[in-house]
Scaffold this motif. Structure first.
Motif, PDB file in Angstrom:
ATOM      1  N   LYS A   1       0.731  -1.111   0.033  1.00 44.26           N
ATOM      2  CA  LYS A   1      -0.051   0.048  -0.137  1.00 44.26           C
ATOM      3  C   LYS A   1       0.730   1.352   0.009  1.00 44.26           C
ATOM      4  O   LYS A   1       0.324   2.384  -0.090  1.00 44.26           O
ATOM      5  CB  LYS A   1      -1.075  -0.026   1.275  1.00 44.26           C
ATOM      6  CG  LYS A   1      -1.942  -1.108   1.198  1.00 44.26           C
ATOM      7  CD  LYS A   1      -3.145  -0.671   1.492  1.00 44.26           C
ATOM      8  CE  LYS A   1      -4.096  -1.912   1.606  1.00 44.26           C
ATOM      9  NZ  LYS A   1      -5.537  -1.865   1.293  1.00 44.26           N
ATOM     10  N   GLY A   2       2.139   1.219   0.200  1.00 49.20           N
ATOM     11  CA  GLY A   2       3.041   2.340   0.297  1.00 49.20           C
ATOM     12  C   GLY A   2       3.200   2.737  -1.127  1.00 49.20           C
ATOM     13  O   GLY A   2       2.816   2.309  -2.254  1.00 49.20           O
ATOM     14  N   VAL A   3       3.617   4.127  -1.256  1.00 49.50           N
ATOM     15  CA  VAL A   3       3.935   4.772  -2.717  1.00 49.50           C
ATOM     16  C   VAL A   3       4.973   3.980  -3.274  1.00 49.50           C
ATOM     17  O   VAL A   3       6.102   4.447  -2.955  1.00 49.50           O
ATOM     18  CB  VAL A   3       3.937   6.167  -2.555  1.00 49.50           C
ATOM     19  CG1 VAL A   3       4.182   6.646  -3.854  1.00 49.50           C
ATOM     20  CG2 VAL A   3       2.820   6.716  -1.981  1.00 49.50           C
ATOM     21  N   GLY A   4       4.811   2.946  -4.274  1.00 47.58           N
ATOM     22  CA  GLY A   4       5.921   2.445  -4.773  1.00 47.58           C
ATOM     23  C   GLY A   4       6.613   1.153  -4.232  1.00 47.58           C
ATOM     24  O   GLY A   4       7.474   0.585  -4.735  1.00 47.58           O
ATOM     25  N   TRP A   5       5.978   0.872  -3.110  1.00 51.95           N
ATOM     26  CA  TRP A   5       6.738  -0.167  -2.215  1.00 51.95           C
ATOM     27  C   TRP A   5       6.363  -1.389  -2.739  1.00 51.95           C
ATOM     28  O   TRP A   5       5.297  -1.880  -3.084  1.00 51.95           O
ATOM     29  CB  TRP A   5       6.323   0.117  -0.671  1.00 51.95           C
ATOM     30  CG  TRP A   5       6.748   0.942  -0.018  1.00 51.95           C
ATOM     31  CD1 TRP A   5       7.587   1.964  -0.469  1.00 51.95           C
ATOM     32  CD2 TRP A   5       6.552   1.189   1.368  1.00 51.95           C
ATOM     33  NE1 TRP A   5       8.046   2.938   0.441  1.00 51.95           N
ATOM     34  CE2 TRP A   5       7.159   2.618   1.673  1.00 51.95           C
ATOM     35  CE3 TRP A   5       5.985   0.740   2.245  1.00 51.95           C
ATOM     36  CZ2 TRP A   5       7.294   3.042   2.943  1.00 51.95           C
ATOM     37  CZ3 TRP A   5       6.090   1.393   3.705  1.00 51.95           C
ATOM     38  CH2 TRP A   5       6.789   2.490   4.012  1.00 51.95           C
ATOM     39  N   MET A   6       7.279  -2.459  -2.800  1.00 55.10           N
ATOM     40  CA  MET A   6       7.227  -3.726  -3.135  1.00 55.10           C
ATOM     41  C   MET A   6       7.635  -4.810  -2.272  1.00 55.10           C
ATOM     42  O   MET A   6       8.663  -4.350  -1.357  1.00 55.10           O
ATOM     43  CB  MET A   6       7.914  -4.238  -4.281  1.00 55.10           C
ATOM     44  CG  MET A   6       7.630  -3.165  -5.569  1.00 55.10           C
ATOM     45  SD  MET A   6       5.942  -3.304  -6.377  1.00 55.10           S
ATOM     46  CE  MET A   6       6.120  -5.162  -6.888  1.00 55.10           C
ATOM     47  N   THR A   7       7.024  -5.833  -1.982  1.00 52.50           N
ATOM     48  CA  THR A   7       7.170  -7.007  -0.993  1.00 52.50           C
ATOM     49  C   THR A   7       7.633  -8.251  -1.830  1.00 52.50           C
ATOM     50  O   THR A   7       7.148  -8.753  -2.570  1.00 52.50           O
ATOM     51  CB  THR A   7       6.223  -7.433  -0.169  1.00 52.50           C
ATOM     52  OG1 THR A   7       5.827  -6.033   0.905  1.00 52.50           O
ATOM     53  CG2 THR A   7       6.590  -8.440   0.903  1.00 52.50           C
ATOM     54  N   VAL A   8       9.117  -8.828  -1.600  1.00 52.36           N
ATOM     55  CA  VAL A   8       9.432  -9.767  -1.792  1.00 52.36           C
ATOM     56  C   VAL A   8       9.404 -10.862  -1.033  1.00 52.36           C
ATOM     57  O   VAL A   8      10.030 -10.514  -0.049  1.00 52.36           O
ATOM     58  CB  VAL A   8      10.897  -9.616  -2.514  1.00 52.36           C
ATOM     59  CG1 VAL A   8      11.395 -10.831  -3.259  1.00 52.36           C
ATOM     60  CG2 VAL A   8      10.824  -8.589  -3.741  1.00 52.36           C
ATOM     61  N   LYS A   9       8.713 -12.028  -1.224  1.00 49.92           N
ATOM     62  CA  LYS A   9       8.784 -13.388  -0.125  1.00 49.92           C
ATOM     63  C   LYS A   9       9.613 -14.378  -0.697  1.00 49.92           C
ATOM     64  O   LYS A   9       9.466 -14.549  -2.132  1.00 49.92           O
ATOM     65  CB  LYS A   9       7.226 -13.802  -0.134  1.00 49.92           C
ATOM     66  CG  LYS A   9       6.494 -12.733   0.645  1.00 49.92           C
ATOM     67  CD  LYS A   9       5.054 -13.065   0.520  1.00 49.92           C
ATOM     68  CE  LYS A   9       4.163 -12.031   0.964  1.00 49.92           C
ATOM     69  NZ  LYS A   9       2.624 -12.435   1.143  1.00 49.92           N
TER      70      LYS A   9
ATOM     71  N   ASP B   1      19.478   3.079  -1.553  1.00 44.93           N
ATOM     72  CA  ASP B   1      18.208   3.921  -0.947  1.00 44.93           C
ATOM     73  C   ASP B   1      16.799   3.288  -1.090  1.00 44.93           C
ATOM     74  O   ASP B   1      15.935   4.158  -1.226  1.00 44.93           O
ATOM     75  CB  ASP B   1      18.329   5.457  -1.402  1.00 44.93           C
ATOM     76  CG  ASP B   1      19.935   6.107  -0.685  1.00 44.93           C
ATOM     77  OD1 ASP B   1      20.215   5.625   0.010  1.00 44.93           O
ATOM     78  OD2 ASP B   1      20.040   6.826  -1.580  1.00 44.93           O
ATOM     79  N   GLY B   2      16.710   1.983  -1.186  1.00 43.62           N
ATOM     80  CA  GLY B   2      15.386   1.574  -1.371  1.00 43.62           C
ATOM     81  C   GLY B   2      15.035   0.603  -0.191  1.00 43.62           C
ATOM     82  O   GLY B   2      13.536   0.204  -0.555  1.00 43.62           O
ATOM     83  N   TYR B   3      15.384   0.547   0.644  1.00 41.05           N
ATOM     84  CA  TYR B   3      15.210  -0.410   1.994  1.00 41.05           C
ATOM     85  C   TYR B   3      14.174  -0.067   2.613  1.00 41.05           C
ATOM     86  O   TYR B   3      14.076   1.232   3.048  1.00 41.05           O
ATOM     87  CB  TYR B   3      16.406  -0.951   2.554  1.00 41.05           C
ATOM     88  CG  TYR B   3      16.207  -1.994   3.821  1.00 41.05           C
ATOM     89  CD1 TYR B   3      15.702  -3.147   3.641  1.00 41.05           C
ATOM     90  CD2 TYR B   3      16.088  -1.396   5.219  1.00 41.05           C
ATOM     91  CE1 TYR B   3      15.703  -3.883   4.455  1.00 41.05           C
ATOM     92  CE2 TYR B   3      15.837  -2.160   6.091  1.00 41.05           C
ATOM     93  CZ  TYR B   3      15.453  -3.277   6.016  1.00 41.05           C
ATOM     94  OH  TYR B   3      15.209  -4.282   6.877  1.00 41.05           O
ATOM     95  N   VAL B   4      12.979  -0.829   2.827  1.00 39.72           N
ATOM     96  CA  VAL B   4      11.914  -0.155   3.692  1.00 39.72           C
ATOM     97  C   VAL B   4      11.699  -1.100   5.258  1.00 39.72           C
ATOM     98  O   VAL B   4      12.006  -0.542   6.174  1.00 39.72           O
ATOM     99  CB  VAL B   4      10.640  -0.344   3.226  1.00 39.72           C
ATOM    100  CG1 VAL B   4       9.613  -0.099   4.027  1.00 39.72           C
ATOM    101  CG2 VAL B   4      10.756   0.490   1.841  1.00 39.72           C
ATOM    102  N   SER B   5      12.058  -2.312   5.098  1.00 39.63           N
ATOM    103  CA  SER B   5      11.885  -3.322   6.108  1.00 39.63           C
ATOM    104  C   SER B   5      12.127  -4.804   5.730  1.00 39.63           C
ATOM    105  O   SER B   5      11.694  -5.061   4.669  1.00 39.63           O
ATOM    106  CB  SER B   5      10.581  -3.554   7.034  1.00 39.63           C
ATOM    107  OG  SER B   5       9.545  -3.586   6.432  1.00 39.63           O
ATOM    108  N   SER B   6      12.468  -5.680   6.524  1.00 40.96           N
ATOM    109  CA  SER B   6      12.493  -7.134   6.342  1.00 40.96           C
ATOM    110  C   SER B   6      12.457  -8.059   7.616  1.00 40.96           C
ATOM    111  O   SER B   6      12.462  -7.344   8.691  1.00 40.96           O
ATOM    112  CB  SER B   6      14.125  -7.433   5.771  1.00 40.96           C
ATOM    113  OG  SER B   6      15.124  -7.149   6.637  1.00 40.96           O
TER     114      SER B   6
END
Length: 156
Positions: free
Chosen positions: A38-46, A69-74
């Motif tokens: 739901k973030g602006v341009g955020w992607m989750t890779v599983k 500069d693209g890390y959000v969380s893991s």
């Protein structure tokens, strides 16, 4: 069944694809899903695999994402409970193979049904227009592409 679930969230599709590639190449893990959040341009890779391989892959991906500069969380979850991912539970190779076979059979049946319908309408003197069948043709082609992507052996 895999022993661990690894997730990393990054900002941007290109970084997500790059780290997915790096994770699969750097450790013995399977790519599970690449999803927009739901973030602006955020992607989750599983990813899935044994705990140490998943941890190594996530750490490697995190370093790359931070450098861009693209890390959000893991997060790495060892032995996730069944049902945690809803319908996307961790599946064994046998389950995936059976799912591919089932999808392939459904696609073949739909193709046969459409062919029979076309023959019946032609025999009755009714000719189908390209516009009328365009939607169903696209659906069948997309389904066949999906099966090919998942490893099914499908001839168009």
């Amino acid at each position: 069944m895999s022993d661990a679930l690894g997730m990393i969230e990054v900002n941007g599709l290109v970084i997500a694809i790059e780290i997915a590639d790096i994770m699969v190449k750097s450790a013995n893990v399977e790519l599970g899903d690449l999803a927009r959040t739901k973030g602006v341009g955020w992607m989750t890779v599983k990813i899935f695999g044994d705990v140490s391989s998943v941890q190594h892959a996530i750490d490697t991906a995190k370093k790359i994402a931070v450098s861009k500069d693209g890390y959000v969380s893991s997060k790495v979850i060892p032995r996730p409970v069944k049902g945690l991912l809803g319908n996307k539970d961790l599946q064994s190779e046998t389950d995936i193979s059976e799912s591919i076979d089932r999808e392939q059979n459904e696609a073949e049946n739909e193709c046969q049904d459409q062919q029979i319908d076309s023959e019946e309408e032609t025999n009755n003197g009714l000719f189908l227009t390209a516009n009328k069948n365009e939607g169903s043709k696209k659906k069948l082609k997309n389904k066949l592409r999906k099966l090919k992507f998942l490893g099914g052996n499908v001839d168009e």
